[in-house]
Motif scaffolding. Structure first.
Motif, PDB file in Angstrom:
ATOM      1  N   GLU A 100      -0.410  -1.398 -13.250  1.00  0.00           N
ATOM      2  CA  GLU A 100       0.256  -0.103 -13.435  1.00  0.00           C
ATOM      3  C   GLU A 100       1.483   0.066 -12.551  1.00  0.00           C
ATOM      4  O   GLU A 100       2.388   0.819 -12.883  1.00  0.00           O
ATOM      5  CB  GLU A 100      -0.752   1.026 -13.162  1.00  0.00           C
ATOM      6  CG  GLU A 100      -0.959   1.396 -11.686  1.00  0.00           C
ATOM      7  CD  GLU A 100      -1.503   0.256 -10.820  1.00  0.00           C
ATOM      8  OE1 GLU A 100      -2.155  -0.638 -11.383  1.00  0.00           O
ATOM      9  OE2 GLU A 100      -1.260   0.259  -9.600  1.00  0.00           O
ATOM     10  N   THR A 146       2.793  -2.644  -3.291  1.00  0.00           N
ATOM     11  CA  THR A 146       1.507  -3.359  -3.230  1.00  0.00           C
ATOM     12  C   THR A 146       1.216  -3.787  -4.663  1.00  0.00           C
ATOM     13  O   THR A 146       0.382  -3.204  -5.337  1.00  0.00           O
ATOM     14  CB  THR A 146       0.400  -2.421  -2.723  1.00  0.00           C
ATOM     15  OG1 THR A 146       0.529  -1.157  -3.413  1.00  0.00           O
ATOM     16  CG2 THR A 146       0.490  -2.195  -1.235  1.00  0.00           C
ATOM     17  N   ASP A 199      -5.556   3.580  -6.954  1.00  0.00           N
ATOM     18  CA  ASP A 199      -5.571   2.656  -8.095  1.00  0.00           C
ATOM     19  C   ASP A 199      -6.999   2.218  -8.400  1.00  0.00           C
ATOM     20  O   ASP A 199      -7.520   1.288  -7.798  1.00  0.00           O
ATOM     21  CB  ASP A 199      -4.693   1.432  -7.785  1.00  0.00           C
ATOM     22  CG  ASP A 199      -4.621   0.477  -8.975  1.00  0.00           C
ATOM     23  OD1 ASP A 199      -5.055   0.869 -10.077  1.00  0.00           O
ATOM     24  OD2 ASP A 199      -4.115  -0.650  -8.791  1.00  0.00           O
TER      25      ASP A 199
HETATM   26 ZN    ZN Z   1      -1.813  -0.882  -8.044  1.00  0.00          ZN
END
Ligand code: ZN
Ligand code: BES
Ligand code: ZN
Length: 500
Positions: free
Chosen positions: A347, A372, A268
């Motif tokens: 996201e 997470t 990410d």
């Molecule tokens: Zn993330």
């Protein structure tokens, strides 16, 4: 790890592990027996204040031939009144690591705490086993291990008839630990290796070796199903997205199945709403929820409970590029709801939106997801507690109880309807972030938009997926959080003839 019938004072080993409760001046049981043979050496350490029985403490006494074992290790168990399986797991992790450092190869331990405060010998054996395997974990794919492994850890009992039952308990602890370590391996692996494709390969290895069925949705399948939220996130990366569906069927007589979902962002960066450079490497852990789901399914298949469970892991990278989705975009999710993207860094909820809709299409219920998801959850609860959200009190109680048994720490968070306003959009059905406050809660409310009325729970593991330091059975790096909670929940549901 094996269980043997015998006596601590006559067994051959590099180290024999006995224990001491905090505040005890005259130890009893196996500790007293060993102390007697050692001429009161342990009693001396206590009298001198060198040994106090604090949790995590380990005192070494060399036997100099008085016992067949080379050394005796006295593990601190803390105050007798505070004894718990979790304490024993932690002690096991600690003494195993310390004895490994001392080059021990063959370690024999007594059943710590068995019989004290309602703790059965079986629970003690399971705790020692789990604590040892989880505590001795190290990620050494890219570095020579610092210490060589213990060759043998033996649990000794005086009761020959107890051996078979204790062996079963040791097996349960080992399976729990192996699943935890499998998830840790996946999370610790650098993101450029642990891609969605690699995750799908690992899922397929699990399906090939265990009683599990795997289906992997490719980008074309996702397009056909209208998963534009998941595809939107995937657009910035050249790595193809995957959606893994890993099923365990232990109850052929039932149509229903529990759905367990895990966020699988293999890296990410934040996407176009890019994250600050500092610490970005940590974001290889953004698939910890997905890893936990795959690992839990693998353990569930080994336990073979009478229940159906389906794991769903949407996996993609979140990267900026010329083809990446953008702030301001509107994505249409699989269930028809439109989502305004305020930031591409929120996201996880986008890919989970489509995964949840898909889970409902498969008829799965209840739904439990591990993700997470938000830095806000880490701010709220720190690095020890994961946040539990949901729309069903009974499901939450079961998850809290499962977490309690597993050693994962879980804290129930509120989901007030009033905050839902924060995720209302001017141009779409919802937007993907709220305002500055209660970010973990608005994320949970967002996910709830996609569960289609099913009882559901969301566990935010953003704070807990990594351990900062070695302690008890935790080691630095991926924690494997959530794995054992899911397993314990599923085993208990099967026992109680749960919905699925
Ligand atoms: Zn993330
Ligand atoms: N993966 C992160 C959340 C995260 C943060 C996990 C820290 C582990 C440690 C998630 O995708 C994210 O970026 N969330 C944003 C949401 C915000 C933009 C509303 C966050 O928490 O900053
Ligand atoms: Zn993000």
């Amino acid at each position: 790890m094996r269980v043997i019938a015998g006596d601590v004072t006559t067994v051959e080993a590099d180290a024999v592990v006995v224990n001491l409760f905090e505040g005890v001046e005259k130890p009893g049981g196996a500790t007293a027996a060993v102390d007697g043979v050692l001429g009161g050496a342990i009693g001396d350490l206590i009298a001198r204040g060198e040994l106090r029985g604090k949790p995590g403490e380990l005192a070494i006494v060399h036997t100099l031939g008085k016992l067949p074992a080379t050394m005796v290790a006295v593990a601190g168990l803390g105050k007798a009144g505070d004894l718990s399986v979790e304490r024993i797991r932690g002690a096991s992790g600690e003494f195993c690591r310390q004895l490994r450092k001392l080059n021990c190869r063959r370690v024999v331990t007594v059943l710590h705490g068995a019989g004290a405060g309602g703790l059965t010998p079986e629970l003690s054996a399971e705790a020692i086993s789990m604590g040892a395997f989880v505590g001795l974990y190290s990620f050494d794919r890219y570095k020579k291990p610092e210490y060589s492994d213990l060759d043998e850890l033996l649990i000794v009992t005086q009761d020959e008839r107890a051996v078979a039952g204790l062996e079963r308990a040791v097996r349960k602890g080992r399976i729990m630990a192996e699943a935890t370590n499998l998830a840790r391996d996946m999370v610790n692996e650098p993101a450029s290796n642990m891609t969605p494709t690699r995750m799908a390969e690992m899922a397929s290895e699990l399906a090939a070796t265990q009683r599990l069925e795997l289906k992997v949705l490719e980008a074309d399948d996702m397009r056909a199903m209208g998963m534009d939220a998941l595809l939107g996130v995937a657009r910035g990366s050249v790595e193809p997205p995957k959606l893994m569906v890993l099923s365990y069927r232990g109850n052929a007589a039932s149509e229903s199945a529990v759905g367990v979902l895990g966020k699988g962002i293999t890296f990410d960066s934040g996407g176009i709403s890019i994250k600050p450079a500092e610490g970005m490497g940590e974001m290889k852990d953004d698939m910890a929820g997905g890893a936990a789901v795959l690992a839990a399914l693998s353990a569930i298949a080994q336990f073979g409970p009478r229940i159906n469970v389906t794991g769903i892991v949407p996996a993609t990278e979140n990267l900026p590029s010329g083809s990446a989705f953008k702030p301001g975009d509107v994505l249409k999710s699989m269930n028809g709801k439109t989502i305004e993207v305020i930031t591409t860094d929120a996201e996880g909820r986008l890919i989970l939106a489509d995964a949840l809709s898909y889970a409902r299409k498969l008829g799965l219920s209840p739904l439990i997801d591990l993700a997470t998801l938000t830095g806000a959850c880490r701010v709220a609860l720190g690095t020890l507690y994961s946040g539990l959200f949901g729309n069903d009190g009974a499901l939450q109680e079961k998850l809290l109880a499962a977490a309690e048994r597993s050693g994962d720490r879980l804290w129930r968070m509120p989901m007030p309807e009033e905050y839902r306003e924060q995720i209302k959009s001017d141009i779409a059905d919802v937007k993907n972030i709220g305002n500055r406050y209660a970010g973990a809660i608005t994320a949970a409310l967002f996910l709830e938009e996609f569960v289609d009325g099913s009882p559901s729970a969301h566990i935010d593991i953003a704070g807990t997926a990594l351990s900062a330091k070695e302690k008890g059975y935790a080691v630095k790096g991926a924690s494997g959080v959530g794995v054992r909670t899911i397993i314990e929940y599923v085993l208990a549901e099967a026992e109680n003839g749960g919905a699925a």
